[in-house]
Design a protein around this motif. Structure first.
Motif, PDB file in Angstrom:
ATOM      1  N   ILE A  90       0.830  -1.210   0.000  1.00 30.27           N
ATOM      2  CA  ILE A  90       0.000   0.000   0.000  1.00 30.27           C
ATOM      3  C   ILE A  90       0.860   1.253   0.000  1.00 30.27           C
ATOM      4  O   ILE A  90       0.615   2.196  -0.763  1.00 30.27           O
ATOM      5  CB  ILE A  90      -0.957  -0.023   1.198  1.00 30.27           C
ATOM      6  N   ALA A  91       1.905   1.271   0.834  1.00 31.09           N
ATOM      7  CA  ALA A  91       2.754   2.467   0.924  1.00 31.09           C
ATOM      8  C   ALA A  91       3.545   2.694  -0.358  1.00 31.09           C
ATOM      9  O   ALA A  91       3.729   3.850  -0.772  1.00 31.09           O
ATOM     10  CB  ALA A  91       3.702   2.338   2.108  1.00 31.09           C
ATOM     11  N   ARG A  93       2.609   1.823  -3.430  1.00 31.86           N
ATOM     12  CA  ARG A  93       1.664   2.340  -4.423  1.00 31.86           C
ATOM     13  C   ARG A  93       1.379   3.813  -4.205  1.00 31.86           C
ATOM     14  O   ARG A  93       1.371   4.609  -5.146  1.00 31.86           O
ATOM     15  CB  ARG A  93       0.356   1.563  -4.358  1.00 31.86           C
ATOM     16  N   LYS A  94       1.136   4.199  -2.957  1.00 32.01           N
ATOM     17  CA  LYS A  94       0.859   5.612  -2.651  1.00 32.01           C
ATOM     18  C   LYS A  94       2.072   6.489  -2.957  1.00 32.01           C
ATOM     19  O   LYS A  94       1.935   7.590  -3.494  1.00 32.01           O
ATOM     20  CB  LYS A  94       0.468   5.777  -1.189  1.00 32.01           C
ATOM     21  N   ARG A  97       2.445   7.043  -6.671  1.00 29.75           N
ATOM     22  CA  ARG A  97       1.490   8.030  -7.155  1.00 29.75           C
ATOM     23  C   ARG A  97       1.929   9.454  -6.821  1.00 29.75           C
ATOM     24  O   ARG A  97       1.716  10.381  -7.594  1.00 29.75           O
ATOM     25  CB  ARG A  97       0.120   7.783  -6.552  1.00 29.75           C
ATOM     26  N   LEU A  98       2.531   9.622  -5.661  1.00 29.89           N
ATOM     27  CA  LEU A  98       2.952  10.960  -5.249  1.00 29.89           C
ATOM     28  C   LEU A  98       4.221  11.428  -5.946  1.00 29.89           C
ATOM     29  O   LEU A  98       4.449  12.621  -6.068  1.00 29.89           O
ATOM     30  CB  LEU A  98       3.160  10.988  -3.736  1.00 29.89           C
TER      31      LEU A  98
END
Length: 107
Positions: A90-91, A93-94, A97-98
């Motif tokens: 999850i981290a 992927r985030k 994106r950032l």
């Protein structure tokens, strides 16, 4: 009983925070690696760093290394699968994106 739950909860939170830090560390150290490689590296590195001092407190003699290492690796793989992988997935992927900027934002 409550003390055991508190210790296990603290250990789980420590491993989760170490995994989040490992996601950033892996992103800076090997930026050209693929997403899967970074997720796997962070999932192993985070809980692995928390569990690293364990042999210092548990081993008594030189003949205990092989059984201890086999058990340690089994526990590490289990912890990485339960705690490390979902958090690092999850981290990562985030973070991806950032860090990928859209050029249209600055026009």
């Amino acid at each position: 009983m409550i003390e055991t739950v508190a210790v296990l909860l603290l250990l789980a939170i420590s491993m989760a925070m170490a995994t989040l830090g490992a996601v950033l560390l892996v992103r800076f150290i090997i930026p050209g690696a693929g997403r899967r490689a970074r997720i796997l590296s962070a999932a192993v590195l985070g809980p692995g760093l928390v569990m690293l001092p364990t042999p210092l407190f548990t081993l008594d003699g030189p003949n205990e290394w092989l059984p201890f290492l086999l058990g340690f690796m089994a526990v590490l793989i289990g912890v990485c699968a339960v705690i490390g992988w979902p958090i690092s997935h999850i981290a990562t992927r985030k973070l991806d994106r950032l860090t990928h900027f859209d050029v249209g934002t600055f026009e």
